[in-house]
Design an enzyme around this catalytic site. Sequence first.
Site, PDB file in Angstrom:
ATOM      1  N   ARG A   1       0.591  10.395   0.382  1.00  0.00           N
ATOM      2  CA  ARG A   1       0.994  11.415   1.351  1.00  0.00           C
ATOM      3  C   ARG A   1       2.222  12.173   0.898  1.00  0.00           C
ATOM      4  O   ARG A   1       2.750  12.997   1.644  1.00  0.00           O
ATOM      5  CB  ARG A   1       1.286  10.761   2.709  1.00  0.00           C
ATOM      6  CG  ARG A   1       0.094  10.024   3.281  1.00  0.00           C
ATOM      7  CD  ARG A   1       0.398   9.431   4.646  1.00  0.00           C
ATOM      8  NE  ARG A   1      -0.562   8.394   4.976  1.00  0.00           N
ATOM      9  CZ  ARG A   1      -0.478   7.591   6.025  1.00  0.00           C
ATOM     10  NH1 ARG A   1       0.535   7.726   6.853  1.00  0.00           N
ATOM     11  NH2 ARG A   1      -1.382   6.663   6.250  1.00  0.00           N
TER      12      ARG A   1
ATOM     13  N   GLU B   1       0.870  -1.200   0.000  1.00  0.00           N
ATOM     14  CA  GLU B   1       0.000   0.000   0.000  1.00  0.00           C
ATOM     15  C   GLU B   1       0.895   1.234   0.000  1.00  0.00           C
ATOM     16  O   GLU B   1       1.605   1.497   0.969  1.00  0.00           O
ATOM     17  CB  GLU B   1      -0.908  -0.002   1.238  1.00  0.00           C
ATOM     18  CG  GLU B   1      -1.795   1.242   1.302  1.00  0.00           C
ATOM     19  CD  GLU B   1      -2.590   1.328   2.609  1.00  0.00           C
ATOM     20  OE1 GLU B   1      -2.917   0.284   3.207  1.00  0.00           O
ATOM     21  OE2 GLU B   1      -2.863   2.461   3.040  1.00  0.00           O
TER      22      GLU B   1
ATOM     23  N   THR C   1      -4.539   6.304   1.746  1.00  0.00           N
ATOM     24  CA  THR C   1      -4.862   7.707   2.028  1.00  0.00           C
ATOM     25  C   THR C   1      -5.616   8.332   0.840  1.00  0.00           C
ATOM     26  O   THR C   1      -5.356   9.472   0.438  1.00  0.00           O
ATOM     27  CB  THR C   1      -3.608   8.529   2.411  1.00  0.00           C
ATOM     28  OG1 THR C   1      -2.729   7.729   3.192  1.00  0.00           O
ATOM     29  CG2 THR C   1      -3.981   9.745   3.237  1.00  0.00           C
TER      30      THR C   1
ATOM     31  N   LYS D   1     -11.200  -1.649   6.635  1.00  0.00           N
ATOM     32  CA  LYS D   1     -10.009  -1.369   7.434  1.00  0.00           C
ATOM     33  C   LYS D   1     -10.495  -0.929   8.820  1.00  0.00           C
ATOM     34  O   LYS D   1     -11.460  -0.154   8.917  1.00  0.00           O
ATOM     35  CB  LYS D   1      -9.262  -0.238   6.735  1.00  0.00           C
ATOM     36  CG  LYS D   1      -8.089   0.343   7.489  1.00  0.00           C
ATOM     37  CD  LYS D   1      -7.258   1.176   6.524  1.00  0.00           C
ATOM     38  CE  LYS D   1      -6.152   1.904   7.222  1.00  0.00           C
ATOM     39  NZ  LYS D   1      -5.030   2.185   6.317  1.00  0.00           N
TER      40      LYS D   1
HETATM   41  O1  LIG Z   1      -2.288   3.798   7.439  1.00  0.00           O
HETATM   42  C1  LIG Z   1      -2.133   3.850   8.624  1.00  0.00           C
HETATM   43  C2  LIG Z   1      -0.906   4.081   9.318  1.00  0.00           C
HETATM   44  O2  LIG Z   1      -0.257   5.148   8.735  1.00  0.00           O
HETATM   45  C3  LIG Z   1      -0.012   2.875   9.334  1.00  0.00           C
HETATM   46  O3  LIG Z   1       1.159   3.232   9.934  1.00  0.00           O
HETATM   47  P1  LIG Z   1       1.596   2.643  11.357  1.00  0.00           P
HETATM   48  O4  LIG Z   1       1.700   1.149  11.209  1.00  0.00           O
HETATM   49  O5  LIG Z   1       2.934   3.280  11.556  1.00  0.00           O
HETATM   50  O6  LIG Z   1       0.599   3.062  12.378  1.00  0.00           O
HETATM   51  C1  LIG Z   2      -4.650   5.655   7.263  1.00  0.00           C
HETATM   52  C2  LIG Z   2      -5.277   5.155   6.062  1.00  0.00           C
HETATM   53  O1  LIG Z   2      -6.296   4.525   6.100  1.00  0.00           O
HETATM   54  C3  LIG Z   2      -4.689   5.407   4.812  1.00  0.00           C
HETATM   55  O2  LIG Z   2      -3.645   6.021   4.781  1.00  0.00           O
HETATM   56  O3  LIG Z   2      -5.217   4.963   3.825  1.00  0.00           O
END
Ligand SMILES: O=C[C@H](O)COP(=O)(O)O
Ligand SMILES: CC(=O)C(=O)O
Length: 211
Positions: free
Chosen positions: A49, A45, A73, A133
């Site tokens: 961003r 994924e 995102t 999700k």
């Molecule tokens: O998409 C969600 C989060 O950005 C995943 O990142 P994380 O595993 O560092 O919380």
């Molecule tokens: C956080 C999340 O769901 C995304 O980045 O797609």
Amino acid sequence: MKTKSERIRQILALGPVVPVLAFDDVDDAIETSRALVAGGLPVIEITLRTPVALKCISAVAKHVDGAVVGAGTVLNRAMMKDCVSAGAQFLVSPGATIDLIDGLRKIDIPLLPGVCTPSEAMGLYAEGIDTLKFFPAEQSGGAGFLKSLAPVLPEILFCPTGGINAKTAPDYLKLPNVACVGGSWVAPAGMIADKDWDGITKLAAEAVALG
Ligand SMILES: O=C[C@H](O)COP(=O)(O)O
Ligand SMILES: CC(=O)C(=O)O
């Protein structure tokens, strides 16, 4: 032809972890994705961003054998369309809006929308979306929350994401309503900056062993 629900479930069944990534550089996206595929995690994924995210999605879709690349995102219908054009095979959003759900009807790839309450999950299920999700997972009640939903919403399958790591992932993966977990820990930004591709492959292989 498979339904969108069948397709997202098939994708999420390819490994216990979906790496959630953000890249500033297209070559880094290609090398990181190759390292993850080599470690046994083919589903990638790439979040929207960073300014080069769409280019990264296109490049991974074209140049990384065995990768199934999706976009994360995704916040609105315009972003959805851009991701489809870039070659994304699935979309992920932190929540669900009417704009996104309407947009989904006009594209051919599945969306994994984010929820963190039973009402949101029930609303999407009523729209025919049964694979969600759970975000942000750790902050919203963690594995205990999903365990409580399993008997009341047994048809819904989740990909919990947000704050999960190698230590906490098994608590989710043993639940009947969890397809896989999402997380950034398998390809940390520091290792990408150091171009530590072997290290990322090792983390991916360790993550595969969790499932
Ligand atoms: O998409 C969600 C989060 O950005 C995943 O990142 P994380 O595993 O560092 O919380
Ligand atoms: C956080 C999340 O769901 C995304 O980045 O797609």
